[in-house]
Design a protein around this motif. Structure first.
Motif, PDB file in Angstrom:
ATOM      1  N   LYS A 235      -7.261   6.713  -8.066  1.00  0.00           N
ATOM      2  CA  LYS A 235      -7.451   5.442  -7.176  1.00  0.00           C
ATOM      3  C   LYS A 235      -5.542   4.852  -6.958  1.00  0.00           C
ATOM      4  O   LYS A 235      -5.254   4.483  -6.161  1.00  0.00           O
TER       5      LYS A 235
ATOM      6  N   LYS B 233      -4.696   6.107  -3.243  1.00  0.00           N
ATOM      7  CA  LYS B 233      -5.382   4.646  -2.560  1.00  0.00           C
ATOM      8  C   LYS B 233      -4.573   3.315  -2.453  1.00  0.00           C
ATOM      9  O   LYS B 233      -4.135   3.033  -1.419  1.00  0.00           O
ATOM     10  N   GLU B 234      -4.829   3.452  -3.342  1.00  0.00           N
ATOM     11  CA  GLU B 234      -3.605   1.625  -3.183  1.00  0.00           C
ATOM     12  C   GLU B 234      -2.818   1.651  -3.024  1.00  0.00           C
ATOM     13  O   GLU B 234      -1.768   0.871  -2.581  1.00  0.00           O
ATOM     14  N   SER B 235      -1.649   2.977  -3.301  1.00  0.00           N
ATOM     15  CA  SER B 235      -0.089   2.713  -2.855  1.00  0.00           C
ATOM     16  C   SER B 235       0.578   3.762  -1.565  1.00  0.00           C
ATOM     17  O   SER B 235       1.088   3.177  -0.890  1.00  0.00           O
TER      18      SER B 235
END
Ligand code: XMP
Length: 321
Positions: free
Chosen positions: A124, A127-129
């Motif tokens: 996660k 993906k976010e960073s």
């Protein structure tokens, strides 16, 4: 693939640091990387190497998994912020305890921690960073014990044939793979980490879950966390290689205030060792053992028995799970 060890005698820490900084820089290019800091010497060293190589393109996180030692998350974040390295504290307690629920088999517990860490939490975050790389503090001893089938160390992925790109969506970079712990300590010192960090005693990747026999619930983690804090305080001056508390699964009959109290057992271990591959129990003075028993049974709720391990490694291992 065999990994060529850089022995303590061979190691030139400044050269090693320059080479690894260069490798990390060229591998990551102008992209971003993430690394998980746990506060131990390996991950602290990798954090500083990564920070030197990437500056603010390295996102350093501390994953609060609910099975770290007492006050550890805040302490580690503060220590690195003082060094100019910002650390993001991620609260993943719920996810870890959900994954550990109902599990009692050691390898299943390790697998649950590995998956939660690398797939759920890091998948996660990556993906976010937008990061495509994970910087990892794996050292040679972790690889040896896992490949030998003794215990699966939770940070071993590629050496077990796991394609992290496919499984989790990122590539792993392991700057310390050719070193064993004594060499990592030399590199850590050369990077300017304090003695409290470069001489820190080892702590396992699966954290306190390596010291809870049976199911790891928030309550049982709390019991071993409190006992660990007392053991670390009482044995800090022994100079031993590693000391720890283990929570047993079996309960025993005890008594408190004249009444039967069916409670938990804590086992204390204190090791003399050079590199954790073999070890023998420290010959602790009996008054220290007695003080440990008194403090643990009076301060840790539900504990009625404290024992001391007198077995060597092998056949014991340092941790219990
Ligand atoms: P064992 O218990 O295998 O531990 O004798 C050897 C050293 O490695 C540290 N350590 C781990 N132990 N799982 C473990 O069981 C891990 O993932 C892990 N990571 C580090 C352990 O604390 C001891 O110093």
């Amino acid at each position: 693939m065999t990994i060529r060890e850089i022995t303590l005698d061979e190691l030139n820490p400044e050269e090693f640091i320059a080479q690894q900084v260069e490798t990390v820089s060229s591998t990551v290019g102008d992209g971003r990387a993430i690394n998980a800091l746990s506060g131990g010497v390996d991950s602290s060293t990798v954090t500083l190497l990564g920070h030197k190589a990437l500056g603010d393109r390295l996102l350093t996180v501390f994953v609060e998994n609910g099975i770290m030692r007492k006050e550890e998350p805040q302490r580690v974040v503060e220590r690195f912020e003082a060094l100019g390295v910002p650390v993001e504290l991620i609260d993943a307690r719920q996810g870890f305890f959900a994954a550990l629920k109902g599990l009692t088999d050691p390898e299943e517990k390790r697998e649950a921690i590995t998956q939660t860490f690398y797939k759920t939490v890091f998948g996660k975050l990556v993906k976010e960073s937008g990061a495509r790389f994970l910087l990892h503090g794996t050292i040679l001893t972790d690889v040896d014990e896992t490949v030998a089938g003794i215990k699966r160390q939770h940070n071993i992925l590629t050496q077990l044939g796991i394609d992290t790109e496919e499984a989790y969506g990122y590539q792993v970079i392991e700057p310390l793979l050719q070193l064993r712990k004594p060499a990592v300590r030399v590199v850590a010192k050369a990077l300017g980490l304090s003695e409290a960090v470069y001489n820190r005693m080892p702590f396992p990747g699966p954290a306190l879950a390596a010291r809870v026999i049976g199911e790891v619930t928030p309550e049982r983690a709390e019991t071993v966390r409190e006992a660990t804090a007392i053991v670390e305080e009482e044995l800090a001056d022994t100079g031993a290689f590693q000391y720890l508390a283990i929570l047993h699964q079996d309960k025993v009959t005890g008594m408190r205030a004249g009444k039967r109290d069916y409670g938990s057992q804590i086992e204390v271990r204190c090791w003399e060792s050079a590199d954790a591959r073999t070890g023998s129990p420290t010959r602790l003075p009996f008054d220290i053992l007695e003080r440990l028993a008194d403090r643990i049974t009076s301060k840790v709720p539900g504990v009625v028995s404290v024992t001391y391990n007198v077995t060597k490694k092998p056949p014991s291992t340092i941790e219990a799970v």
